[in-house]
Enzyme design. Structure first.
Site, mmCIF file in Angstrom:
data_model
loop_
_atom_site.group_PDB
_atom_site.id
_atom_site.type_symbol
_atom_site.label_atom_id
_atom_site.label_comp_id
_atom_site.label_asym_id
_atom_site.label_seq_id
_atom_site.Cartn_x
_atom_site.Cartn_y
_atom_site.Cartn_z
ATOM 1 N N HIS A 162 0.724 -1.215 -0.023
ATOM 2 C CA HIS A 162 0.049 0.056 0.025
ATOM 3 C C HIS A 162 0.761 1.111 0.144
ATOM 4 O O HIS A 162 1.313 1.489 1.061
ATOM 5 C CB HIS A 162 -0.910 0.089 1.159
ATOM 6 N N ASP B 123 1.644 2.913 3.646
ATOM 7 C CA ASP B 123 0.889 3.697 3.404
ATOM 8 C C ASP B 123 1.648 5.214 3.237
ATOM 9 O O ASP B 123 1.061 6.067 3.611
ATOM 10 C CB ASP B 123 -0.346 4.122 4.464
ATOM 11 N N ALA C 248 -3.794 14.935 5.581
ATOM 12 C CA ALA C 248 -3.734 13.734 6.163
ATOM 13 C C ALA C 248 -2.652 12.764 5.101
ATOM 14 O O ALA C 248 -2.679 12.876 4.131
ATOM 15 C CB ALA C 248 -4.871 12.923 6.255
ATOM 16 N N LYS D 202 -9.555 -0.498 -5.616
ATOM 17 C CA LYS D 202 -9.618 0.076 -4.113
ATOM 18 C C LYS D 202 -10.891 0.914 -3.775
ATOM 19 O O LYS D 202 -11.375 1.546 -4.615
ATOM 20 C CB LYS D 202 -8.373 1.179 -4.291
ATOM 21 N N HIS E 269 2.947 14.746 1.170
ATOM 22 C CA HIS E 269 2.327 15.883 0.985
ATOM 23 C C HIS E 269 3.331 16.877 1.106
ATOM 24 O O HIS E 269 4.217 16.700 2.279
ATOM 25 C CB HIS E 269 1.324 16.215 2.045
ATOM 26 N N HIS F 172 1.375 5.404 -1.684
ATOM 27 C CA HIS F 172 0.917 6.656 -2.604
ATOM 28 C C HIS F 172 2.368 7.189 -3.410
ATOM 29 O O HIS F 172 2.976 7.685 -2.579
ATOM 30 C CB HIS F 172 0.373 7.587 -1.867
ATOM 31 N N LEU F 173 2.361 6.934 -4.641
ATOM 32 C CA LEU F 173 3.530 7.523 -5.096
ATOM 33 C C LEU F 173 3.130 8.666 -5.887
ATOM 34 O O LEU F 173 4.248 9.194 -6.367
ATOM 35 C CB LEU F 173 3.991 6.382 -6.417
ATOM 36 N N LEU G 228 -4.690 9.058 7.909
ATOM 37 C CA LEU G 228 -5.712 8.609 8.082
ATOM 38 C C LEU G 228 -5.653 7.108 7.881
ATOM 39 O O LEU G 228 -5.065 6.821 6.784
ATOM 40 C CB LEU G 228 -7.034 9.438 7.233
ATOM 41 N N HIS H 142 -10.375 1.167 2.221
ATOM 42 C CA HIS H 142 -10.187 2.143 3.352
ATOM 43 C C HIS H 142 -11.337 1.970 4.485
ATOM 44 O O HIS H 142 -12.445 2.401 4.051
ATOM 45 C CB HIS H 142 -9.946 3.431 2.854
ATOM 46 N N HIS I 299 -4.165 -0.566 6.186
ATOM 47 C CA HIS I 299 -3.785 0.033 7.114
ATOM 48 C C HIS I 299 -4.631 0.245 8.394
ATOM 49 O O HIS I 299 -5.190 1.106 8.861
ATOM 50 C CB HIS I 299 -3.612 1.973 6.802
HETATM 51 C C1 NCD Z 1 -3.574 9.187 2.027
HETATM 52 C C2 NCD Z 1 -3.082 10.162 0.909
HETATM 53 O O1 NCD Z 1 -2.599 11.412 1.438
HETATM 54 O O2 NCD Z 1 -3.331 10.003 -0.099
HETATM 55 N N1 NCD Z 1 -3.518 9.867 3.138
HETATM 56 C C3 NCD Z 1 -3.449 8.975 4.411
HETATM 57 O O3 NCD Z 1 -3.402 9.860 5.437
HETATM 58 N N2 NCD Z 1 -3.205 7.900 4.728
HETATM 59 C C4 NCD Z 1 -5.019 8.735 1.659
HETATM 60 C C5 NCD Z 1 -5.124 7.263 2.407
HETATM 61 O O4 NCD Z 1 -4.784 6.490 2.230
HETATM 62 O O5 NCD Z 1 -6.068 7.471 3.378
HETATM 63 ZN ZN ZN Z 2 -3.231 5.264 1.740
#
Ligand code: NCD
Ligand code: ZN
Length: 345
Positions: A14, A248, A264, A100, A252, A16-17, A220, A137, A175
Site C-alpha cells: 500500500h 501507506d 492527512a 481500491k 504531501h 501513494h506514489l 488517516l 479504506h 492500514h
Molecule cells: C492518504 C493520502 O494522502 O493519499 N493519506 C493518509 O493519511 N493515509 C490517503 C489514505 O490512504 O487514506
Molecule cells: Zn493510503
C-alpha cells in the site's frame, strides 16, 4: 544481538506514489527497498480505468532510474459508476492487480469514492468471480461518528455484512489501526488480510498533540490510543499470514501539512524497512520479520515471492528533517530520530 538482518526482498502492499514532480521525487525511495508495490489510485482525477492505470504505470517506470528492478502493481479506484467489464478486462490484461474502495470523502482525494458499498453488486460479484482483491479504506464517513471510532464502526456496519454477502471475495483491510480490526481480520472465516503501517505500530494519538499540534503525525485512519497500537503490534508480529507490510507512505509538500487545514498522510518511504525492523526487534520477533515483509502479502495476492535479498544493519543514523526541496519538500516520518537500523541494499 543480531547486527545484520538479511531477508528476501520485500514488497509494499500500500503506497501513494503521486504524480508529476512528486512522483519523480519519491518513487525511487520505494523502488530502492521493495520489489513490488501496490500503488494507490487516488490521483486527481483518480485512476478509474484500465487505460488510465496503464498510462500511470508508464509514468511510474519513467520516474525511476534505468535498470531499476521494481514492479508497480496498479489499482482501480472504485466509484458509484465503476464498470465491471473494464475492471475484469484490465485484470485479465495484467494492468489491474486490485480494486481500491474509498468510502466517499473518507480521506485525501476520495470525493469520487463510493457512497453505498453494498450497492456495487455487479463489481463485487465480478471481483469475487475472478479472484481480484478488494482493498478497503475501512472507515465510515458519517460525521456524527467520532473520528477515533470510524474504523471499528466500519468493521461492524460495513465489513461484517460485506463478508457475509460475498463469502469468497478476497479483501484487504488497509492500514488497520484498532484492536477491533485486528481481531476481525485474525478471526474471520473469510479470505481476508490487512496491511499495517510503521506509524500505527510506532506511535499513538498522543503524538499528534505532543507539546503542540503536530501535523506530520496526522494521517488517516487517524492514530488511536495506546491499547490499539499494542493490539496492532501483536497482530503484526504474530506470524499470522493475514497481516502484511503496507507503508501507506503518503507524501504531501511541507506547506500542505503545516497549514490551517493540513492534509492527512505520513511520508515514511525513505526509512520504511528500518522502521518496521525496529518494531520487530523491540518485540523480539526478528525471526517473523521476513514473513510479514516479504511473504504473507505475496501469498495472499497469489503472486510469486521475490527472488532477491535485502540487508539491514544496526546503525544509529538519524532520519533527516526534510527530504527534497521546493514543490517536493517533504518531512519524513521519524524526522530527527533514529530507527536503529540502516538499509544497506
Ligand atoms: C492518504 C493520502 O494522502 O493519499 N493519506 C493518509 O493519511 N493515509 C490517503 C489514505 O490512504 O487514506
Ligand atoms: Zn493510503
Amino acid at each position: 544481538m543480531t547486527q545484520r538482518l538479511t531477508i528476501r526482498r520485500p514488497d509494499d502492499w500500500h503506497v501513494h506514489l503521486r504524480d508529476g514532480a512528486m512522483l519523480a521525487a519519491v518513487a525511487g525511495f520505494t523502488a530502492r527497498q521493495f520489489g513490488r508495490a501496490i500503488v494507490m489510485p487516488n490521483l486527481t482525477p483518480p485512476v478509474t480505468t484500465a487505460a488510465a492505470a496503464a498510462r500511470y504505470r508508464t509514468r511510474i517506470l519513467a520516474a525511476l532510474d534505468e535498470g531499476t528492478a521494481f514492479t508497480p502493481l496498479m489499482t482501480c479506484y472504485l466509484t458509484d459508476r465503476s464498470d465491471a467489464a473494464d475492471i475484469a478486462a484490465g485484470h485479465a490484461d495484467g494492468v489491474f492487480t486490485a480494486c481500491k474502495l474509498y468510502p466517499a470523502h473518507a480521506t485525501t482525494n476520495s470525493a469520487y469514492g463510493v457512497t453505498d458499498i453494498l450497492a456495487l453488486t455487479k463489481v463485487l460479484e465480478t471481483l469475487q468471480r475472478i479472484g481480484m482483491p478488494l482493498l478497503i479504506h475501512g472507515e465510515v464517513t458519517d460525521r456524527s461518528i467520532d473520528i477515533f471510532d470510524r474504523e471499528a464502526v466500519f468493521v461492524e456496519r460495513v465489513l461484517t455484512p460485506l463478508t457475509r454477502e460475498f463469502p469468497a471475495l478476497k479483501i484487504v483491510l488497509e492500514h488497520i489501526t484498532t484492536a477491533e480490526a485486528a481481531a476481525f481480520v485474525a478471526e474471520a472465516d473469510h479470505p481476508i488480510g490487512a496491511t499495517i503501517t510503521p506509524q500505527h505500530l510506532m506511535i499513538n494519538r498522543n503524538a499528534i498533540f505532543d507539546g503542540g499540534l503536530r501535523p506530520h503525525a496526522y494521517c488517516l485512519p487517524v492514530l488511536k490510543r495506546e491499547a490499539h497500537r499494542l493490539a496492532v503490534r501483536r497482530a503484526a508480529v504474530s506470524g499470522s499470514p493475514r497481516f502484511f507490510l503496507g507503508t501507506d507512505s503518503a507524501p504531501h509538500v511541507v506547506g500542505a501539512k503545516e497549514s490551517g487545514c493540513g492534509c492527512a498522510g505520513i511520508f515514511n518511504a525513505p526509512f520504511a524497512l528500518e522502521a518496521y525492523a525496529r518494531v520487530f526487534d523491540e518485540e523480539g520477533a526478528l525471526d517473523r520479520f521476513e514473513g510479514f515483509a516479504a511473504e504473507h502479502g505475496a501469498r495472499f495476492y497469489g503472486l510469486p515471492l521475490n527472488e532477491g535479498i535485502v540487508t539491514l544493519e544496526r546503525d544509529p543514523a538519524v532520519v533527516p528533517d526534510r527530504i527534497g526541496e521546493g514543490d517536493t519538500a517533504v518531512v519524513p516520518f521519524l524526522a530527527g530520530e533514529s530507527t536503529g537500523w540502516r538499509f544497506v541494499g
